[in-house]
Design a protein around this motif. Structure first.
Motif, short mmCIF file in Angstrom:
data_model
loop_
_atom_site.label_atom_id
_atom_site.label_comp_id
_atom_site.label_asym_id
_atom_site.label_seq_id
_atom_site.Cartn_x
_atom_site.Cartn_y
_atom_site.Cartn_z
N LEU A 1 17.90 -20.42 -8.24
CA LEU A 1 17.31 -21.71 -8.60
C LEU A 1 15.79 -21.67 -8.55
O LEU A 1 15.12 -22.41 -9.28
CB LEU A 1 17.86 -22.82 -7.70
N ALA A 2 15.23 -20.81 -7.70
CA ALA A 2 13.77 -20.63 -7.69
C ALA A 2 13.33 -19.98 -8.99
O ALA A 2 12.32 -20.38 -9.59
CB ALA A 2 13.35 -19.77 -6.49
N THR A 3 14.08 -18.98 -9.43
CA THR A 3 13.80 -18.36 -10.73
C THR A 3 13.94 -19.38 -11.85
O THR A 3 13.12 -19.44 -12.77
CB THR A 3 14.77 -17.18 -10.98
N TYR A 4 15.00 -20.20 -11.77
CA TYR A 4 15.25 -21.23 -12.77
C TYR A 4 14.09 -22.23 -12.82
O TYR A 4 13.67 -22.66 -13.89
CB TYR A 4 16.56 -21.95 -12.43
N ALA A 5 13.58 -22.59 -11.64
CA ALA A 5 12.46 -23.53 -11.59
C ALA A 5 11.24 -22.98 -12.29
O ALA A 5 10.51 -23.70 -12.99
CB ALA A 5 12.13 -23.86 -10.13
N ASN A 6 11.00 -21.69 -12.15
CA ASN A 6 9.81 -21.08 -12.72
C ASN A 6 9.98 -20.74 -14.21
O ASN A 6 9.03 -20.86 -14.99
CB ASN A 6 9.47 -19.80 -11.96
N THR B 1 12.40 -24.47 -16.31
CA THR B 1 12.20 -25.90 -16.02
C THR B 1 10.86 -26.40 -16.54
O THR B 1 9.84 -25.71 -16.43
CB THR B 1 12.29 -26.15 -14.50
N GLN B 2 10.88 -27.60 -17.10
CA GLN B 2 9.66 -28.25 -17.56
C GLN B 2 8.89 -28.75 -16.34
O GLN B 2 9.31 -29.71 -15.66
CB GLN B 2 10.03 -29.43 -18.47
N LEU B 3 7.76 -28.12 -16.06
CA LEU B 3 7.00 -28.43 -14.85
C LEU B 3 5.92 -29.50 -15.07
O LEU B 3 5.27 -29.91 -14.12
CB LEU B 3 6.38 -27.15 -14.28
N ASP B 4 5.76 -29.92 -16.33
CA ASP B 4 4.86 -31.05 -16.62
C ASP B 4 5.75 -32.29 -16.73
O ASP B 4 6.36 -32.55 -17.77
CB ASP B 4 4.10 -30.80 -17.92
N PHE B 5 5.81 -33.06 -15.65
CA PHE B 5 6.79 -34.15 -15.58
C PHE B 5 6.08 -35.45 -15.21
O PHE B 5 5.42 -35.55 -14.17
CB PHE B 5 7.86 -33.82 -14.53
N LEU B 6 6.20 -36.45 -16.09
CA LEU B 6 5.59 -37.77 -15.88
C LEU B 6 4.09 -37.66 -15.58
O LEU B 6 3.55 -38.39 -14.74
CB LEU B 6 6.29 -38.53 -14.74
N GLY B 7 3.44 -36.73 -16.24
CA GLY B 7 2.01 -36.55 -16.07
C GLY B 7 1.62 -35.77 -14.83
O GLY B 7 0.43 -35.61 -14.55
N ILE B 8 2.60 -35.27 -14.09
CA ILE B 8 2.34 -34.49 -12.87
C ILE B 8 2.64 -33.02 -13.16
O ILE B 8 3.70 -32.69 -13.70
CB ILE B 8 3.21 -34.97 -11.69
N GLU B 9 1.72 -32.15 -12.80
CA GLU B 9 1.92 -30.72 -12.97
C GLU B 9 2.61 -30.17 -11.72
O GLU B 9 1.99 -29.96 -10.69
CB GLU B 9 0.58 -30.00 -13.19
N LEU B 10 3.92 -29.99 -11.83
CA LEU B 10 4.71 -29.50 -10.70
C LEU B 10 4.50 -28.01 -10.49
O LEU B 10 4.13 -27.28 -11.43
CB LEU B 10 6.20 -29.76 -10.93
N PHE C 1 10.10 -27.04 -5.35
CA PHE C 1 11.52 -27.35 -5.31
C PHE C 1 12.17 -26.87 -4.02
O PHE C 1 13.24 -27.35 -3.64
CB PHE C 1 12.23 -26.73 -6.52
N GLN C 2 11.52 -25.92 -3.32
CA GLN C 2 12.06 -25.45 -2.05
C GLN C 2 11.97 -26.51 -0.95
O GLN C 2 12.58 -26.37 0.11
CB GLN C 2 11.32 -24.18 -1.60
N SER C 3 11.22 -27.57 -1.21
CA SER C 3 11.10 -28.67 -0.24
C SER C 3 12.25 -29.66 -0.36
O SER C 3 12.43 -30.51 0.53
CB SER C 3 9.78 -29.42 -0.44
N LEU D 1 17.53 -29.85 -11.37
CA LEU D 1 17.40 -29.12 -10.11
C LEU D 1 17.45 -30.07 -8.92
O LEU D 1 18.03 -29.75 -7.88
CB LEU D 1 16.10 -28.31 -10.09
N VAL D 2 16.81 -31.22 -9.06
CA VAL D 2 16.84 -32.22 -7.98
C VAL D 2 18.29 -32.61 -7.68
O VAL D 2 18.70 -32.69 -6.51
CB VAL D 2 16.02 -33.46 -8.36
#
Length: 496
Positions: free
Chosen positions: A316-321, A324-333, A338-340, A402-403
């Motif tokens: 899932l860490a690989t999947y996140a990187n 996954t779309q890391l630009d979400f609601l104007g926030i750069e994730l 995601f480990q949190s 992922l959430v």
């Protein structure tokens, strides 16, 4: 430790000073907070450090191999707890063992902070594996030393301590992960080293005044002949391992993949040996043998659960990187953030589950039924990942998938993990109470050892089959366990 020694030790511990609990709880709370901060902060970026290209600050290791290394790393961390418990019981006592463990962990993070390549990576892992094995199980043991057996604050104290673990794990990816991904991996690892250093400082400065004699006692010290024999055995083992490693790697026949495979086999053999030795021991009576048989399905269920849960830091860490779309609601994730999610959901939901079991009382599900529900949620956490694979194709998908996956597996964890700890203490043969706790930790070690082989089947083209097969197996095993619950209840011989 006999009753009189325990009472004498308790008199040296200030019994107030931390939210109505013994003052020493604050020392252990913050020691474990910073240890978990350092460990989970390091783990949040370690996978990326391994498989990112050298030009991007990584080591350029093949992504599949990097996932296998992460799984074996986690497996060895849990296996090392057996060594840490033995050293505390026979040589140092828990207080000194915790200190030396923290020192080794900090050294491991310092080595990672140096841009010294793949050899530094493996050397740092050795230090962190041994250090965590020395520190983690013994800090928990010292929490128990703060209270008498009948102290009504005991369970609450462990809950506060558990909160410290998850708070450290929660904030670490945001600090270490952000610095590691935004600036430099080695700078991130250095922050993890600083975290462990702070934990050590807190421990050393406050230990004498707040912990008294807690952890100072060596329960079963080695005799002089045993000490000499142990030194010879350990020295010989170190020399043999060093020689095999040197000649193996230099000769080319001992590869990383072969080492991973060997450890994966150990992950299956060691718990099997534990079970057989306890079952066949003359110290185990007929009733205890029956309870051991009931424990086997629970152990296998825990292995299946942890095999899914621990993939949060690999697949899932690989999947996140990667997916996954890391630009979400104007926030750069950041992928490491995601480990949190796991510790965040535990902090939010643990009080809810504690209230629920109290409310249900005798009407709550049995141990095996809780395990079966835990497997169900773990399986669902993987099955939901099929949908973005089916609908998104090669496109980046919403981070909400992922959430949802992390949320479902935490529901399973709260059904299985604390219940498993409690069941382990209840079903343990009297002569093997401590070893039974080591066996419970081995359920996670074995799961990650097996994961080292399983994660090799993952790639973007196999997502549907990968998530579907593993999630489906977990659900089927959960149903089988639920159906076996009445039979297991009989084998438990009165234990609920």
């Amino acid at each position: 430790m006999n009753k009189h020694d325990k009472e004498a030790m308790l008199k040296t511990i200030p019994q107030k000073g931390f939210f109505g609990h013994p003052k020493g709880l604050s020392t252990l709370f913050f020691t474990e907070f910073w240890e978990r901060f350092s460990y989970y902060g390091m783990r949040a970026i370690l996978l990326f450090y391994m498989y990112f290209e050298v030009t991007d600050g990584g080591l350029g290791i093949d992504q599949t191999t990097a996932n296998s290394i992460m799984a074996i790393y986690g497996s060895l961390v849990y296996m090392s707890g057996i060594i840490g418990g033995w050293i505390a019981d026979r040589i140092l006592g828990t207080a000194r063992t915790v200190f030396y463990g923290g020192v080794l962990i900090m050294i491991g993070h310092v080595i990672l902070a140096l841009p010294a390549g793949i050899y530094a990576l493996f050397i740092s892992m050795i230090f962190i594996i041994i250090g965590t094995g020395l520190l983690k199980p013994n800090v928990g043991s010292m929490v128990g030393d703060l209270y008498s057996e009948k102290d009504p604050r005991r369970d609450s104290g462990f809950s506060i301590y558990y909160m410290g673990i998850n708070m450290g794990a929660f904030i670490a990816p945001y600090i270490v992960g952000t610095i590691g991904e935004t600036h430099n991996f080695h700078l991130g690892f250095s922050i993890a080293a600083v975290g462990m250093f702070i934990g050590l400082v807190v421990y050393v400065i406050t230990r004498k005044k707040s912990l008294g004699l807690a952890g100072a006692h060596v329960p079963n010290p080695l005799t002089k002949p045993e000490r000499s024999k142990t030194i010879r055995i350990v020295s010989l083992a170190v020399v043999i391992i060093a020689l095999v490693g040197w000649f193996g790697f230099s000769g080319g026949w001992l590869t990383i993949d072969r080492v991973i495979f060997f450890i994966s086999i150990l992950g299956v053999i060691i718990p099997a040996v534990y079970f057989i030795s306890m079952y066949r021991s003359p110290k185990t009576n007929a009733q205890e043998r029956s309870r051991l048989l009931a424990y086997i399905p629970l152990f296998l269920a825990a292995m299946m659960f942890w095999a899914i849960q621990e993939q949060g830091s690999t697949i899932l860490a690989t999947y996140a990187n990667e997916r996954t779309q890391l630009d979400f609601l104007g926030i750069e994730l950041k992928a490491s953030w995601f480990q949190s999610l796991n510790p965040l959901f535990i902090i939010m939901l643990a009080p809810v589950f504690a209230w629920l079991w109290t409310k249900l009382g005798d009407r709550q599900p049995s141990v095996s039924q809780k395990f079966s529900f835990g497997l169900l949620f773990a399986g669902l956490s993987f099955l939901v990942m099929i949908f973005p694979a089916l609908s998104g194709g090669e496109q980046l998908v919403s981070p909400l998938w992922l959430v949802l996956s992390f949320f479902l597996v935490v529901l399973g964890e709260l059904l299985l993990s604390p219940v498993g700890l409690s069941a382990t203490t209840k079903l343990a043969p009297a002569a093997f109470a401590a070893q039974m706790m080591s066996l419970w930790n081995l359920s996670n070690a074995s799961a990650q050892a097996i994961n080292a082989q399983v994660v090799r089947f993952y790639n973007p083209d196999t997502e549907v089959i990968y998530f579907g097969a593993i999630g489906g197996v977990a659900i089927v095993l959960g149903i089988i366990l639920f159906m076996l619950s009445p039979k297991l209840k009989n084998f438990m011989q009165g234990i609920k």
